[in-house]
Design a protein around this motif. Structure first.
Motif, short mmCIF file in Angstrom:
data_model
loop_
_atom_site.label_atom_id
_atom_site.label_comp_id
_atom_site.label_asym_id
_atom_site.label_seq_id
_atom_site.Cartn_x
_atom_site.Cartn_y
_atom_site.Cartn_z
N MET A 190 -17.98 11.76 0.14
CA MET A 190 -16.63 11.03 0.43
C MET A 190 -16.31 10.15 -0.67
O MET A 190 -17.18 9.48 -1.56
N ASN A 191 -14.92 10.19 -1.19
CA ASN A 191 -14.72 9.54 -2.35
C ASN A 191 -14.95 8.15 -2.34
O ASN A 191 -14.50 7.46 -1.31
N LYS A 192 -15.29 7.38 -3.24
CA LYS A 192 -15.63 6.14 -3.50
C LYS A 192 -14.46 4.98 -3.02
O LYS A 192 -14.47 4.06 -2.11
N ARG A 193 -13.24 5.36 -3.23
CA ARG A 193 -12.04 4.55 -2.88
C ARG A 193 -11.67 4.74 -1.36
O ARG A 193 -11.14 3.66 -0.88
N ILE A 194 -11.92 5.80 -1.14
CA ILE A 194 -11.60 6.07 0.43
C ILE A 194 -12.69 5.29 1.32
O ILE A 194 -12.18 4.47 2.22
N ILE A 195 -13.84 5.27 0.79
CA ILE A 195 -15.04 4.43 1.64
C ILE A 195 -14.34 2.86 1.42
O ILE A 195 -14.45 2.47 2.48
N PHE A 196 -14.12 2.51 0.22
CA PHE A 196 -13.74 1.03 -0.05
C PHE A 196 -12.82 0.83 0.96
O PHE A 196 -12.80 -0.36 1.52
N THR A 197 -11.56 1.59 1.07
CA THR A 197 -10.36 1.45 1.69
C THR A 197 -10.67 0.96 3.36
O THR A 197 -10.25 0.33 4.01
N ILE A 198 -11.73 2.09 3.55
CA ILE A 198 -11.95 1.99 5.22
C ILE A 198 -12.82 0.79 5.52
O ILE A 198 -12.60 0.11 6.54
N VAL A 199 -13.85 0.42 4.65
CA VAL A 199 -14.61 -0.71 4.85
C VAL A 199 -13.73 -1.97 4.71
O VAL A 199 -14.19 -2.89 5.56
N MET A 200 -12.87 -2.02 3.73
CA MET A 200 -12.05 -3.22 3.41
C MET A 200 -10.73 -3.39 4.16
O MET A 200 -9.91 -4.19 3.98
N PHE A 201 -10.64 -2.60 5.23
CA PHE A 201 -9.09 -2.32 5.67
C PHE A 201 -8.71 -3.68 6.18
O PHE A 201 -7.63 -4.21 6.53
N TRP A 202 -9.69 -4.58 6.86
CA TRP A 202 -9.38 -6.00 7.42
C TRP A 202 -8.62 -6.77 6.43
O TRP A 202 -7.85 -7.65 7.18
N ARG A 203 -8.80 -6.69 5.25
CA ARG A 203 -8.10 -7.51 4.25
C ARG A 203 -6.47 -7.15 4.52
O ARG A 203 -5.54 -7.84 3.81
N CYS A 204 -5.88 -6.18 4.95
CA CYS A 204 -4.76 -5.71 4.93
C CYS A 204 -4.12 -5.75 6.23
O CYS A 204 -2.88 -5.34 6.69
N ILE A 205 -4.83 -6.48 7.34
CA ILE A 205 -4.35 -6.65 8.69
C ILE A 205 -2.60 -7.32 8.72
O ILE A 205 -1.79 -6.62 9.30
N VAL A 206 -2.41 -8.31 7.83
CA VAL A 206 -1.42 -8.95 7.81
C VAL A 206 -0.29 -8.02 7.11
O VAL A 206 1.02 -7.86 7.65
N ALA A 207 -0.62 -7.36 5.98
CA ALA A 207 0.23 -6.53 5.35
C ALA A 207 0.78 -5.24 6.43
O ALA A 207 1.75 -4.76 6.49
N ASP A 208 -0.19 -4.90 7.01
CA ASP A 208 -0.12 -3.70 8.04
C ASP A 208 0.89 -4.10 9.30
O ASP A 208 1.85 -3.54 9.65
N MET A 209 0.75 -5.51 9.68
CA MET A 209 1.57 -6.17 10.62
C MET A 209 3.07 -6.13 10.31
O MET A 209 3.92 -5.76 10.92
N PHE A 210 3.18 -6.82 8.91
CA PHE A 210 4.38 -6.72 8.25
C PHE A 210 5.15 -5.23 8.17
O PHE A 210 6.34 -4.99 8.62
N PHE A 211 4.27 -4.30 7.74
CA PHE A 211 4.74 -2.88 7.77
C PHE A 211 5.17 -2.45 9.23
O PHE A 211 6.63 -1.99 9.62
N LEU A 212 4.38 -2.49 10.24
CA LEU A 212 4.68 -2.14 11.55
C LEU A 212 5.92 -2.83 12.23
O LEU A 212 6.58 -2.10 13.09
N LEU A 213 5.98 -4.26 11.80
CA LEU A 213 7.31 -4.89 12.56
C LEU A 213 8.50 -4.71 11.87
O LEU A 213 9.46 -5.21 12.32
N SER A 214 8.45 -3.93 10.60
CA SER A 214 9.68 -3.80 9.59
C SER A 214 10.78 -3.00 10.30
O SER A 214 10.30 -1.93 10.98
N ASN A 215 12.03 -2.87 9.93
CA ASN A 215 12.76 -2.02 10.35
C ASN A 215 12.71 -0.66 9.63
O ASN A 215 11.83 -0.50 8.79
N SER A 216 13.60 0.31 10.13
CA SER A 216 13.26 1.68 9.74
C SER A 216 13.60 1.68 8.25
O SER A 216 12.81 2.65 7.20
N ASP A 217 14.46 1.29 7.68
CA ASP A 217 14.99 1.16 6.35
C ASP A 217 13.74 0.52 5.44
O ASP A 217 13.32 1.19 4.38
N MET A 218 13.19 -0.68 5.75
CA MET A 218 12.10 -0.96 4.92
C MET A 218 10.80 -0.25 5.08
O MET A 218 10.19 -0.11 3.95
N LYS A 219 10.55 0.38 6.17
CA LYS A 219 9.45 1.23 6.22
C LYS A 219 9.74 2.45 5.22
O LYS A 219 8.68 2.82 4.59
#
Length: 220
Positions: free
Chosen positions: A1-30
């Protein structure tokens, strides 16, 4: 598996707030963020295989393409508390500044980590190379402060270029590396040099078209 993919999977917790922002955004912002990601990863072989959902690619972009964080923080500018919390997990590069008097459209991409981008407005598919400075002149003799440059759709400002003044850059424009722009540039053209001069016209049949055009993606 690609190293960047592994890194993203392992470190996903650092993006929790960013993910919340995306999921709560309106359709235009998404859709805006999706197109920002598309422009960033347009030539990325992993992305083009499209085996993962948009949240994975958001996290991948934030973790592996540091300059993307500046674009994402610009998108979050009205959500100051979320921006503050997000900064604990994902620091924004201090060597990239992005501001707009009005707006910056979908599909913005900033490559590398050394640019100052201050515009009156910018359209869709705005691409900025490293070391670019975009700004305004100082107050005139009457003390009036001019506007920043106005940028059209599908504009690529290449590395180490300077765009200064209350000027307009048209649609479908490439400004070559190391150029200095202090006057309006018409649509469908390539300008290069100091001062920037017209080189040639550009249209959908040009070899350079893929350098500026975006794509309305629904990758999810």
């Amino acid at each position: 598996m690609n190293k960047r993919i592994i890194f993203t999977i392992v470190m996903f917790w650092r993006c929790i707030v960013a993910d919340m922002f995306f999921l709560l955004s309106n359709s235009d912002m998404k859709e805006t963020i999706k197109q920002d990601i598309y422009r960033l990863l347009k030539w990325d072989k992993l992305y083009n295989e499209k085996k993962n959902g948009i949240l994975f690619w958001l996290n991948y972009s934030l973790l592996c393409e540091i300059s993307f964080r500046s674009v994402f923080y610009y998108r979050m500018e009205k959500f100051k508390i979320l921006r503050l919390i997000n900064g604990i997990f994902l620091q924004r590069p201090k060597t990239i500044e992005i501001c707009a008097e009005e707006f910056i459209g979908k599909g913005m991409v900033v490559f590398h980590n050394h640019s100052v981008i201050s515009v009156r407005s910018a359209g869709n598919n705005f691409r900025v190379g490293p070391g670019v400075v975009i700004g305004r002149k100082g107050p005139d003799k009457n003390g009036i402060i001019p506007h920043f440059p106005k940028i059209g759709n599908n504009v690529y400002i290449a590395a180490n270029s300077t765009v200064i003044g209350e000027i307009s850059i048209g649609d479908n424009v490439i400004i070559g590396a190391g150029s200095v722009v202090t006057k309006d540039i018409p649509s469908n053209s390539v300008y290069v040099g100091n001062p920037a001069k017209f080189i040639k016209k550009i249209d959908s049949n040009s070899e350079l078209w893929q350098e500026i055009i975006g794509y309305v993606t629904t990758n999810s």
